[in-house]
Write a protein that holds these residues in place. Structure first.
Motif, PDB file in Angstrom:
ATOM      1  N   ARG A  45       0.821  -1.213   0.000  1.00 50.86           N
ATOM      2  CA  ARG A  45       0.000   0.000   0.000  1.00 50.86           C
ATOM      3  C   ARG A  45       0.853   1.260   0.000  1.00 50.86           C
ATOM      4  NH1 ARG A  45      -5.352   1.200  -1.203  1.00 50.86           N
ATOM      5  NH2 ARG A  45      -5.979   3.084  -0.080  1.00 50.86           N
ATOM      6  N   SER A  46       1.949   1.228   0.735  1.00 50.07           N
ATOM      7  CA  SER A  46       2.826   2.402   0.838  1.00 50.07           C
ATOM      8  C   SER A  46       3.908   2.433  -0.228  1.00 50.07           C
ATOM      9  CB  SER A  46       3.476   2.440   2.219  1.00 50.07           C
ATOM     10  OG  SER A  46       4.219   1.259   2.456  1.00 50.07           O
ATOM     11  N   GLN A  47       3.887   1.475  -1.184  1.00 49.37           N
ATOM     12  CA  GLN A  47       4.827   1.432  -2.300  1.00 49.37           C
ATOM     13  C   GLN A  47       6.275   1.331  -1.833  1.00 49.37           C
ATOM     14  OE1 GLN A  47       3.964   4.887  -4.680  1.00 49.37           O
ATOM     15  NE2 GLN A  47       2.084   4.014  -5.523  1.00 49.37           N
ATOM     16  N   VAL A  48       6.479   0.490  -0.800  1.00 46.18           N
ATOM     17  CA  VAL A  48       7.833   0.307  -0.281  1.00 46.18           C
ATOM     18  C   VAL A  48       8.705  -0.380  -1.319  1.00 46.18           C
ATOM     19  CG1 VAL A  48       9.191  -0.854   1.491  1.00 46.18           C
ATOM     20  CG2 VAL A  48       7.081   0.318   2.118  1.00 46.18           C
ATOM     21  N   ALA A  49       8.150  -1.394  -1.992  1.00 44.66           N
ATOM     22  CA  ALA A  49       8.946  -2.129  -2.979  1.00 44.66           C
ATOM     23  C   ALA A  49       9.389  -1.213  -4.117  1.00 44.66           C
ATOM     24  CB  ALA A  49       8.139  -3.309  -3.524  1.00 44.66           C
ATOM     25  N   PHE A  55      15.566   3.292  -5.157  1.00 45.19           N
ATOM     26  CA  PHE A  55      16.805   3.585  -4.432  1.00 45.19           C
ATOM     27  C   PHE A  55      17.944   2.704  -4.916  1.00 45.19           C
ATOM     28  CE2 PHE A  55      19.640   2.350  -0.949  1.00 45.19           C
ATOM     29  CZ  PHE A  55      20.236   3.576  -0.686  1.00 45.19           C
ATOM     30  N   LEU A  56      17.674   1.413  -5.112  1.00 45.77           N
ATOM     31  CA  LEU A  56      18.722   0.514  -5.569  1.00 45.77           C
ATOM     32  C   LEU A  56      19.174   0.861  -6.977  1.00 45.77           C
ATOM     33  CD1 LEU A  56      17.450  -2.926  -4.211  1.00 45.77           C
ATOM     34  CD2 LEU A  56      19.276  -1.491  -3.299  1.00 45.77           C
ATOM     35  N   ASP A  57      18.244   1.346  -7.802  1.00 47.47           N
ATOM     36  CA  ASP A  57      18.595   1.734  -9.163  1.00 47.47           C
ATOM     37  C   ASP A  57      19.639   2.840  -9.166  1.00 47.47           C
ATOM     38  OD1 ASP A  57      18.594   1.943 -11.899  1.00 47.47           O
ATOM     39  OD2 ASP A  57      16.805   3.192 -11.986  1.00 47.47           O
ATOM     40  N   PHE A  58      19.581   3.688  -8.172  1.00 46.32           N
ATOM     41  CA  PHE A  58      20.508   4.806  -8.128  1.00 46.32           C
ATOM     42  C   PHE A  58      21.570   4.664  -7.039  1.00 46.32           C
ATOM     43  CE2 PHE A  58      21.456   9.332  -6.926  1.00 46.32           C
ATOM     44  CZ  PHE A  58      22.110   9.652  -8.090  1.00 46.32           C
ATOM     45  N   GLY A  59      21.232   3.953  -5.960  1.00 43.34           N
ATOM     46  CA  GLY A  59      22.123   3.931  -4.805  1.00 43.34           C
ATOM     47  C   GLY A  59      23.019   2.722  -4.682  1.00 43.34           C
ATOM     48  N   ALA A  60      22.702   1.611  -5.372  1.00 48.86           N
ATOM     49  CA  ALA A  60      23.530   0.416  -5.219  1.00 48.86           C
ATOM     50  C   ALA A  60      24.944   0.658  -5.738  1.00 48.86           C
ATOM     51  CB  ALA A  60      22.889  -0.765  -5.957  1.00 48.86           C
ATOM     52  N   GLY A  61      25.066   1.372  -6.853  1.00 48.60           N
ATOM     53  CA  GLY A  61      26.397   1.677  -7.376  1.00 48.60           C
ATOM     54  C   GLY A  61      27.175   2.598  -6.455  1.00 48.60           C
ATOM     55  N   VAL A  62      26.465   3.561  -5.841  1.00 51.67           N
ATOM     56  CA  VAL A  62      27.132   4.461  -4.895  1.00 51.67           C
ATOM     57  C   VAL A  62      27.631   3.682  -3.685  1.00 51.67           C
ATOM     58  CG1 VAL A  62      26.846   6.509  -3.450  1.00 51.67           C
ATOM     59  CG2 VAL A  62      25.721   6.387  -5.672  1.00 51.67           C
ATOM     60  N   TRP A 112      22.826  -6.220 -11.475  1.00 45.80           N
ATOM     61  CA  TRP A 112      21.547  -6.914 -11.642  1.00 45.80           C
ATOM     62  C   TRP A 112      20.397  -5.927 -11.811  1.00 45.80           C
ATOM     63  CZ3 TRP A 112      17.191  -7.016  -8.393  1.00 45.80           C
ATOM     64  CH2 TRP A 112      16.205  -7.938  -8.764  1.00 45.80           C
ATOM     65  N   VAL A 113      20.382  -4.872 -11.024  1.00 45.16           N
ATOM     66  CA  VAL A 113      19.302  -3.884 -11.122  1.00 45.16           C
ATOM     67  C   VAL A 113      19.335  -3.187 -12.474  1.00 45.16           C
ATOM     68  CG1 VAL A 113      18.474  -1.683 -10.199  1.00 45.16           C
ATOM     69  CG2 VAL A 113      19.088  -3.530  -8.641  1.00 45.16           C
ATOM     70  N   LYS A 114      20.519  -2.803 -12.938  1.00 47.10           N
ATOM     71  CA  LYS A 114      20.615  -2.096 -14.215  1.00 47.10           C
ATOM     72  C   LYS A 114      20.163  -2.976 -15.378  1.00 47.10           C
ATOM     73  CE  LYS A 114      22.096   1.819 -12.700  1.00 47.10           C
ATOM     74  NZ  LYS A 114      21.212   3.019 -12.763  1.00 47.10           N
ATOM     75  N   VAL A 115      20.527  -4.272 -15.326  1.00 47.44           N
ATOM     76  CA  VAL A 115      20.102  -5.182 -16.395  1.00 47.44           C
ATOM     77  C   VAL A 115      18.609  -5.446 -16.303  1.00 47.44           C
ATOM     78  CG1 VAL A 115      20.380  -7.520 -17.316  1.00 47.44           C
ATOM     79  CG2 VAL A 115      22.396  -6.213 -16.611  1.00 47.44           C
ATOM     80  N   ALA A 116      18.101  -5.638 -15.077  1.00 45.43           N
ATOM     81  CA  ALA A 116      16.678  -5.917 -14.905  1.00 45.43           C
ATOM     82  C   ALA A 116      15.810  -4.731 -15.307  1.00 45.43           C
ATOM     83  CB  ALA A 116      16.400  -6.308 -13.447  1.00 45.43           C
ATOM     84  N   GLU A 117      16.294  -3.523 -15.069  1.00 41.66           N
ATOM     85  CA  GLU A 117      15.537  -2.332 -15.432  1.00 41.66           C
ATOM     86  C   GLU A 117      15.671  -1.977 -16.913  1.00 41.66           C
ATOM     87  OE1 GLU A 117      13.500  -0.266 -13.660  1.00 41.66           O
ATOM     88  OE2 GLU A 117      13.568  -1.747 -12.052  1.00 41.66           O
ATOM     89  N   GLY A 118      16.544  -2.658 -17.623  1.00 41.64           N
ATOM     90  CA  GLY A 118      16.710  -2.391 -19.044  1.00 41.64           C
ATOM     91  C   GLY A 118      17.582  -1.195 -19.360  1.00 41.64           C
ATOM     92  N   HIS A 119      18.317  -0.692 -18.365  1.00 48.44           N
ATOM     93  CA  HIS A 119      19.204   0.444 -18.620  1.00 48.44           C
ATOM     94  C   HIS A 119      20.437   0.025 -19.426  1.00 48.44           C
ATOM     95  CE1 HIS A 119      16.731   2.895 -16.102  1.00 48.44           C
ATOM     96  NE2 HIS A 119      16.973   2.171 -15.023  1.00 48.44           N
ATOM     97  N   VAL A 120      20.795  -1.220 -19.340  1.00 50.79           N
ATOM     98  CA  VAL A 120      21.944  -1.737 -20.081  1.00 50.79           C
ATOM     99  C   VAL A 120      21.654  -3.195 -20.401  1.00 50.79           C
ATOM    100  CG1 VAL A 120      23.212  -2.460 -18.009  1.00 50.79           C
ATOM    101  CG2 VAL A 120      24.477  -1.929 -20.085  1.00 50.79           C
ATOM    102  N   GLY A 121      22.136  -3.640 -21.547  1.00 50.68           N
ATOM    103  CA  GLY A 121      21.932  -5.027 -21.923  1.00 50.68           C
ATOM    104  C   GLY A 121      22.884  -5.963 -21.188  1.00 50.68           C
ATOM    105  N   ALA A 122      22.479  -7.231 -21.129  1.00 47.31           N
ATOM    106  CA  ALA A 122      23.316  -8.213 -20.447  1.00 47.31           C
ATOM    107  C   ALA A 122      24.663  -8.375 -21.151  1.00 47.31           C
ATOM    108  CB  ALA A 122      22.594  -9.559 -20.368  1.00 47.31           C
TER     109      ALA A 122
END
Length: 229
Positions: A45-49, A55-62, A112-122
């Protein structure tokens, strides 16, 4: 005549008194699945996922770069022989390895996040400089990832380089963490969307920390007090 005395009875241990356990109240286990479902419903309901994924899309690399930077700093500290004793150097080596493992974990999550989100190919994530949109910047990240993995593997099997005069080869492979760190820094700053203020500040602290540690390390080596990395 009295009968001959028979064998003495074996010494009998006193019996332990068993305490009766008090009857427990109603168990909370049946309510556990309902509580978990309620928690998942509230999170959805609170859109935690969704927020976590953003956050992981932008923060995991940091987080990967910060962890690996801290690992580099602790690795430099572990090589110091002027200020630290042997026990302190062993502690620094343990922290150095732990942060390296954490950094590699965040790095794998970032890929994994970047590939799953389609920002870069495998394929582009696996083969450096093959991305169509940003071949150089994405390739720097891929190359840095391979170098960091090489550093971690050679660090784990350091004993295999101890004999046969192969310590220089190990040192050269392990020193590749520095160009890997520089490539990861450029990749993180320019390959994605414009960095936020706290990300730029974190990168600046990473650069300042590594630069200061390298200056101290080089001065110690010139003075004869530095050891091997």
């Amino acid at each position: 005549m009295s009968p001959p005395p028979g064998p003495r009875p074996a010494f009998a241990l006193p019996r332990r008194r068993t305490r009766s356990r008090p009857r427990s109240g109603p168990s909370a286990r049946p309510a556990l699945p309902a509580a978990i479902l309620l928690l998942l419903a509230v999170a959805a309901r609170s859109q935690v996922a969704q927020r976590t994924q953003e956050f992981l899309d932008f923060g995991a690399g940091v987080l990967a770069l910060v962890s690996l930077t801290a690992s580099v700093l602790w690795g430099l500290a572990a090589a110091d022989r002027m200020l630290l004793r042997s026990a302190h150097r062993l502690l620094a080596q343990g922290v150095h390895r732990g942060l390296a493992v954490a950094g590699l974990g965040f790095l794998a999550l970032h890929i994994w996040v970047k590939v799953a989100e389609g920002h870069v190919g495998a394929a582009a994530a696996a083969v450096p400089f093959t991305d169509r949109a940003r071949p150089f910047l994405v390739g720097l990240g891929t190359l840095a990832g391979y170098l960091f993995v090489t550093v971690a593997v050679t660090g784990a099997v350091r004993g295999a380089f101890a004999s046969g005069g192969r310590s220089r080869a190990w040192r050269a492979l392990h020193m590749s963490a520095y160009p890997a760190w520089g490539a990861a820094l450029l990749h993180g700053l320019h390959s994605g969307r414009p960095a936020s203020g706290w990300v730029t500040a974190a990168y600046a602290l990473c650069v300042a920390g590594v630069a200061a540690a390298l200056v101290v390390r080089l001065r110690g080596a010139r003075g004869g007090g530095g050891g091997g990395v």
